[in-house]
Design an enzyme around this catalytic site. Structure first.
Site, PDB file in Angstrom:
ATOM      1  N   GLN A  14      39.172 -36.828 -42.280  1.00  0.00           N
ATOM      2  CA  GLN A  14      39.049 -36.144 -41.076  1.00  0.00           C
ATOM      3  C   GLN A  14      39.261 -36.852 -39.768  1.00  0.00           C
ATOM      4  OE1 GLN A  14      36.288 -33.346 -42.783  1.00  0.00           O
ATOM      5  NE2 GLN A  14      37.316 -31.899 -41.513  1.00  0.00           N
ATOM      6  N   HIS A  43      34.474 -37.089 -50.146  1.00  0.00           N
ATOM      7  CA  HIS A  43      34.704 -35.781 -49.367  1.00  0.00           C
ATOM      8  C   HIS A  43      36.200 -35.458 -49.288  1.00  0.00           C
ATOM      9  CE1 HIS A  43      32.921 -33.489 -45.649  1.00  0.00           C
ATOM     10  NE2 HIS A  43      34.068 -32.997 -45.775  1.00  0.00           N
ATOM     11  N   ASN A  94      30.908 -34.215 -51.642  1.00  0.00           N
ATOM     12  CA  ASN A  94      30.560 -33.259 -50.548  1.00  0.00           C
ATOM     13  C   ASN A  94      31.287 -31.812 -51.023  1.00  0.00           C
ATOM     14  OD1 ASN A  94      30.446 -31.957 -47.910  1.00  0.00           O
ATOM     15  ND2 ASN A  94      32.568 -31.653 -48.111  1.00  0.00           N
ATOM     16  N   GLU A  95      30.513 -30.669 -51.299  1.00  0.00           N
ATOM     17  CA  GLU A  95      30.977 -29.440 -51.534  1.00  0.00           C
ATOM     18  C   GLU A  95      32.122 -29.283 -52.668  1.00  0.00           C
ATOM     19  OE1 GLU A  95      32.605 -27.707 -48.075  1.00  0.00           O
ATOM     20  OE2 GLU A  95      30.877 -27.734 -46.853  1.00  0.00           O
ATOM     21  N   GLU A 124      25.612 -29.861 -43.161  1.00  0.00           N
ATOM     22  CA  GLU A 124      26.593 -29.335 -42.274  1.00  0.00           C
ATOM     23  C   GLU A 124      26.409 -28.084 -41.903  1.00  0.00           C
ATOM     24  OE1 GLU A 124      30.873 -29.451 -43.872  1.00  0.00           O
ATOM     25  OE2 GLU A 124      30.367 -31.409 -44.783  1.00  0.00           O
TER      26      GLU A 124
HETATM   27  C1  FCB Z   1      33.135 -27.995 -44.527  1.00  0.00           C
HETATM   28  C2  FCB Z   1      33.789 -29.306 -44.814  1.00  0.00           C
HETATM   29  C3  FCB Z   1      34.038 -30.243 -43.561  1.00  0.00           C
HETATM   30  C4  FCB Z   1      34.682 -29.293 -42.477  1.00  0.00           C
HETATM   31  C5  FCB Z   1      33.659 -28.127 -42.314  1.00  0.00           C
HETATM   32  C6  FCB Z   1      33.912 -27.064 -41.206  1.00  0.00           C
HETATM   33  O1  FCB Z   1      33.645 -27.322 -45.459  1.00  0.00           O
HETATM   34  O2  FCB Z   1      32.809 -29.935 -45.747  1.00  0.00           O
HETATM   35  O3  FCB Z   1      34.926 -31.208 -43.961  1.00  0.00           O
HETATM   36  O4  FCB Z   1      35.838 -29.023 -42.589  1.00  0.00           O
HETATM   37  O5  FCB Z   1      33.631 -27.290 -43.525  1.00  0.00           O
END
Ligand code: FCB
Length: 530
Positions: free
Chosen positions: A68, A168, A212-213, A430
């Protein structure tokens, strides 16, 4: 394309009907602009009355991710990731944006770290790019690691604690070509990559999160088709979810063997789903499915060592069970130390299609479907709450409820269960908001809605702490405006504005407010001017 709970991260409309919904704070008066923060960091009014103090040791930071912000897509041997391929696919990303240049952070990291230090960030959560470190998912590329070496040195020098995320979302395209996360091989390659990063940075980085996620990687990428690699298969999403979890467990195991003193874990994203009608069993079932296929499908294998039985029932026939080999759950539940919690919004979920779609999404021009592999009758309903520019409802108390629930269901007893004596510590890794920022002639953005959002969510964390839930840190998403995945540069989450033409960084009012909060370690009272 199905409309039920299709993620709002892609689309052509910029959302509508935004309001401040009572979150607005008074306009920021005569805030300093540009990088001139000198007066701000010295303005420590810790003795000021009112407001709420952060607990001692609570860490306040900000987050970004490699694809990003870094740019430098072809520099020093880096090879394409699935996001390079996806963003270069016509129609996949709004305005055809790519991360080729992004915030040019690769070249400007020193300036960015200086900015972090001037804002007083205690910690910086960033991710490393797999294809920079191990091009094509193969052998280690020393030149790729050099960049992170310099970045970490600079962070340490500026007293900003590095928090490193290994994945990520930027799987090397070469691995995708061999099956991507639907293949077990990716989990094995991930461990090699993790160890390569540790070999170089392990002496200076103590907090390591693997993924991440994974919900987004698996289900937005392999089931909904709205993220890279753009597949639309429920079975592929489930296979990917399992192999991501396996990669996490294998990497934690390997890193722990290298250095038992590391703080290891992962970041999950959660929703807080409430039934539209709590007396309607069909709405309750829709909520159960959404909660199961977004929250519990990741939290339970990692923290309880098992997949939730109801989720296994719901997805039966989609092949998940064939991927779960004998010792997998033991590996996946290898004890961790940190649970990163990402929260943006909750949602009201019902079994009928709402008259007004929450996301107002226009045709993304490519096939997409619901990210949930087995939740056909589950729809997100608008509640009349204020929304961000992503059309995500603003619901700070959802964060308090989420942290409380995670503590009760998974964290409080962890050491006695899967933790095998180790406690797990929660941090919000986050939370943040995109708004349609307007910069003045100097590039300054008086983003009162973001100030209000940030304060309200910090307050929600403190509410959880007051209720007895240990939370150890908070990372605002994001430090910089950046490439917001399928939305490209159309959505700005930063507390620092990036002018993509000139790459000039300008702290917004929210950055100044956050810096003051960090400096004073005090969340101002609701009516206090930034
Ligand atoms: C999350 C992501 C991050 C960004 C935010 C807004 O899901 O981990 O990279 O895009 O949302």
């Amino acid at each position: 394309m199905t409309s039920n709970l299709t993620d709002t991260r892609t689309g052509r409309s910029s959302g509508s009907g935004r309001t401040d919904g009572g979150l607005a704070v008074a306009a920021v008066a005569a805030a300093p602009t540009g990088l001139d923060l000198a007066g701000l960091t010295s303005a420590t009014d810790a003795g000021a009355p009112g407001g709420r103090a952060f607990p001692p040791g609570f860490v306040l930071g900000a987050a970004t991710a490699a694809y990003q912000i870094e740019g430098a897509a072809r520099v020093d041997g880096r090879t394409p990731s699935i996001w390079d391929t996806f963003s270069h696919t016509p129609g996949a990303v709004v305005d055809g944006d790519t991360g080729d240049v992004a915030c040019d952070h690769h070249a400007r990291f020193e300036q960015d770290v200086e900015l972090m230090a001037r804002l007083g960030l205690q910690s910086y959560r960033f991710s490393t790019s797999w294809g920079r470190v191990c091009p094509d998912g193969g052998p280690v590329n020393a030149r790729g690691l050099d960049f992170y070496d310099r970045l970490v040195d600079s962070l340490v020098e500026h007293d900003v604690a590095p928090w490193l995320t290994l994945y990520h979302w930027d799987l090397p395209q070469a691995l995708e070509d061999r099956g991507g996360w639907t293949s077990r091989e990716s989990a094995e390659r991930f461990v090699e990559y993790a160890l390569a990063v540790h070999d170089r940075l392990g002496d200076r980085v103590s907090t390591w999160t693997t993924l991440n996620e994974p919900w987004c990687s698996a289900f937005l990428g392999y089931t909904a088709g709205v993220h890279a690699p753009g597949r639309t298969s429920p079975a592929d999403g489930l296979a990917a979810a399992h192999h991501l979890l396996l990669g996490h467990g294998l990497a934690v195991r390997a890193l722990r063997e290298r250095d038992p003193s590391l703080s290891l874990g992962l970041t999950l994203n959660f929703t807080v789903a409430d039934p539209v009608d709590p007396t309607d069993p069909r709405d309750l079932d829709a909520v159960r499915r959404v909660d199961g296929q977004m929250n519990r499908i990741f939290a339970e294998p990692v923290l309880l060592g098992r997949y939730p039985a109801d989720v296994l029932d719901d997805v039966r026939g989609l092949g998940l069970e064939h991927h779960i080999l004998d010792a997998d759950l033991e590996v996946i539940s290898t004890p961790i130390d940190v649970l990163g919690v990402n929260y943006y919004n909750g949602e009201a979920v019902g079994h009928t299609e709402p008259e007004v779609l929450v996301d107002g999404q226009a045709d993304p021009g490519r096939p997409t479907r619901s990210p949930f592999p087995a939740a056909e009758a589950a729809y997100r309903h608008p509640r009349g709450l204020p929304v961000t520019a992503m059309d995500w409802e603003i619901q700070p108390d959802g964060l308090t409820r989420l942290l409380t629930r995670l503590h009760t269901d998974y964290v409080a007893d962890y050491a006695r269960g899967c933790g095998r004596g180790r406690a797990v510590r929660m941090s919000v890794t986050e939370n943040g908001a995109a708004f349609d920022d307007e910069a003045d002639a100097t590039g300054f953005v008086d983003d009162t809605r973001r100030v209000a959002y940030l304060r309200a969510h910090l307050g929600a964390v403190l509410d959880a702490v007051d209720a007895g839930v240990p939370v150890h840190g908070f990372f605002y998403w994001s430090l910089l405006d950046n490439f917001e995945w399928a939305w490209g540069y159309a959505k700005r989450f930063g507390i620092v504005r990036v002018d993509y033409e000139t790459q000039v960084r300008t702290p917004k009012a929210s950055a100044l407010d956050y810096a003051r909060i960090i400096a004073t370690r005090r969340l101002p009272a609701g009516d206090e001017q930034p």
